[in-house]
Design a protein around this motif. Structure first.
Motif, PDB file in Angstrom:
ATOM      1  N   ASN A 143      31.355  53.023  39.165  1.00 40.02           N
ATOM      2  CA  ASN A 143      31.503  53.294  40.585  1.00 40.02           C
ATOM      3  C   ASN A 143      32.919  53.806  40.842  1.00 40.02           C
ATOM      4  O   ASN A 143      33.896  53.133  40.494  1.00 40.02           O
ATOM      5  CB  ASN A 143      31.247  52.031  41.411  1.00 40.02           C
ATOM      6  CG  ASN A 143      29.818  51.536  41.278  1.00 40.02           C
ATOM      7  OD1 ASN A 143      28.886  52.335  41.226  1.00 40.02           O
ATOM      8  ND2 ASN A 143      29.639  50.223  41.239  1.00 40.02           N
ATOM      9  N   ILE A 144      33.021  54.997  41.420  1.00 42.76           N
ATOM     10  CA  ILE A 144      34.337  55.554  41.739  1.00 42.76           C
ATOM     11  C   ILE A 144      34.870  54.864  42.989  1.00 42.76           C
ATOM     12  O   ILE A 144      34.316  54.980  44.075  1.00 42.76           O
ATOM     13  CB  ILE A 144      34.262  57.073  41.971  1.00 42.76           C
ATOM     14  CG1 ILE A 144      33.772  57.778  40.694  1.00 42.76           C
ATOM     15  CG2 ILE A 144      35.631  57.615  42.390  1.00 42.76           C
ATOM     16  CD1 ILE A 144      34.697  57.679  39.511  1.00 42.76           C
ATOM     17  N   SER A 145      35.944  54.123  42.817  1.00 41.09           N
ATOM     18  CA  SER A 145      36.536  53.367  43.921  1.00 41.09           C
ATOM     19  C   SER A 145      37.892  53.968  44.276  1.00 41.09           C
ATOM     20  O   SER A 145      38.147  55.149  44.023  1.00 41.09           O
ATOM     21  CB  SER A 145      36.653  51.892  43.534  1.00 41.09           C
ATOM     22  OG  SER A 145      37.059  51.108  44.629  1.00 41.09           O
ATOM     23  N   SER A 146      38.760  53.165  44.840  1.00 44.23           N
ATOM     24  CA  SER A 146      40.097  53.630  45.221  1.00 44.23           C
ATOM     25  C   SER A 146      41.024  52.435  45.302  1.00 44.23           C
ATOM     26  O   SER A 146      40.613  51.335  45.706  1.00 44.23           O
ATOM     27  CB  SER A 146      40.050  54.324  46.581  1.00 44.23           C
ATOM     28  OG  SER A 146      41.367  54.573  47.054  1.00 44.23           O
ATOM     29  N   SER A 147      42.274  52.651  44.941  1.00 41.32           N
ATOM     30  CA  SER A 147      43.251  51.565  45.026  1.00 41.32           C
ATOM     31  C   SER A 147      43.459  51.101  46.466  1.00 41.32           C
ATOM     32  O   SER A 147      43.872  49.968  46.691  1.00 41.32           O
ATOM     33  CB  SER A 147      44.583  51.998  44.414  1.00 41.32           C
ATOM     34  OG  SER A 147      45.077  53.158  45.061  1.00 41.32           O
ATOM     35  N   VAL A 148      43.130  51.944  47.450  1.00 38.68           N
ATOM     36  CA  VAL A 148      43.284  51.506  48.842  1.00 38.68           C
ATOM     37  C   VAL A 148      42.219  50.479  49.219  1.00 38.68           C
ATOM     38  O   VAL A 148      42.298  49.856  50.276  1.00 38.68           O
ATOM     39  CB  VAL A 148      43.255  52.681  49.844  1.00 38.68           C
ATOM     40  CG1 VAL A 148      44.344  53.674  49.545  1.00 38.68           C
ATOM     41  CG2 VAL A 148      41.892  53.339  49.895  1.00 38.68           C
TER      42      VAL A 148
END
Length: 256
Positions: A132-137
């Protein structure tokens, strides 16, 4: 030799994912299922360059009927070999507060339905990887760092995606699956992000490297890409290849 399915492949990170996958030898990547709501010229060009190996599949991750039809299409190609890798990349990053339900449907419900729908094919695959492509934000622990970034619905849904990843990693662990999420970094995907940290190719290269090299030890983890020279960057983002602390608030040197 592995088969890949990537959502949101018509632009940005998704398009670069399928482009780099198509550039790999067939002995490493057998089939790429490039999914999107519509086909644009760059995506069609890749399909024309790699006939039979690069398969265009219509999917709207908010439309369960389109996902059901896509499963039938993919199954007709892979047969009993199954699907090896699912990359849930399609996402929405609208920075307003009023779109939380719509953003949640794309960023959380969409990957959930995709996993559920393709799980029978993934169980037949040899690799059994879900990314799953997530984000540090979406890291709760790092919100003091990202406090001024005006993207509340994006932050909330990426945090929810991280939790969903952990739940699936626990549910499927005994079957040999590796379910994890990766933050690809702040990438120069379009004109609006021309001042971002990294070229989109650099971030995607880091993501695919993790897909290839990560085994069951990555199950349930939230990983950061590694970019040499960015490990201790003094700005908002660092790319050290380590786990991101997504689960608690940081006070001083402690995580609660």
């Amino acid at each position: 030799m592995a088969s890949y399915l990537v959502t949101g492949s018509s632009r940005g990170i998704g398009h670069e994912l399928v482009r780099q996958l198509a550039a790999k030898p067939a002995s490493e990547v057998s089939t790429i299922f490039a999914t999107s709501r519509s086909v644009n010229a760059p995506l069609q060009e890749l399909a024309d360059q790699h006939p039979g190996r690069f398969v265009l599949v219509p999917i709207d991750v908010t439309d369960q009927d389109s996902i059901k039809k896509a499963v039938e299409t993919v199954e007709s190609v892979v047969g009993d070999n199954g699907l090896d890798v699912l990359i849930n990349n399609a996402g929405s990053a609208n920075p307003t507060r009023s779109d939380l339900n719509d953003t949640f449907n794309v960023n959380v419900t969409g990957p959930h339905v995709m996993i559920q729908a393709f799980l029978p094919l993934l169980r037949k695959g040899a690799t059994k990887r879900i990314l799953n492509i997530s984000s540090s934000v979406g890291s709760i622990a790092k919100q003091p760092v990202y406090r001024e970034l005006p993207a509340p619905s994006y932050k909330i849904t990426k945090a929810a995606l991280n939790m969903m990843t952990v739940l699936y990693s626990q549910e499927l662990a005994d079957e040999g699956f590796t379910v994890f999420c990766v933050s690809p970094g702040w990438l120069k995907t379009d004109a609006a992000n021309a001042h971002a940290d990294l070229p989109v190719g650099t971030g995607v290269e880091g993501v695919l490297g993790m897909v290839r090299s990560s085994g069951v030890e990555a199950n349930g983890k939230f990983l950061n890409i590694h970019v040499p020279g960015w490990e201790n960057n003094p700005g908002l983002n660092q790319y050290d290849g380590k786990e991101l602390p997504w689960y608690g608030l940081m006070y001083g040197s402690s995580v609660y």
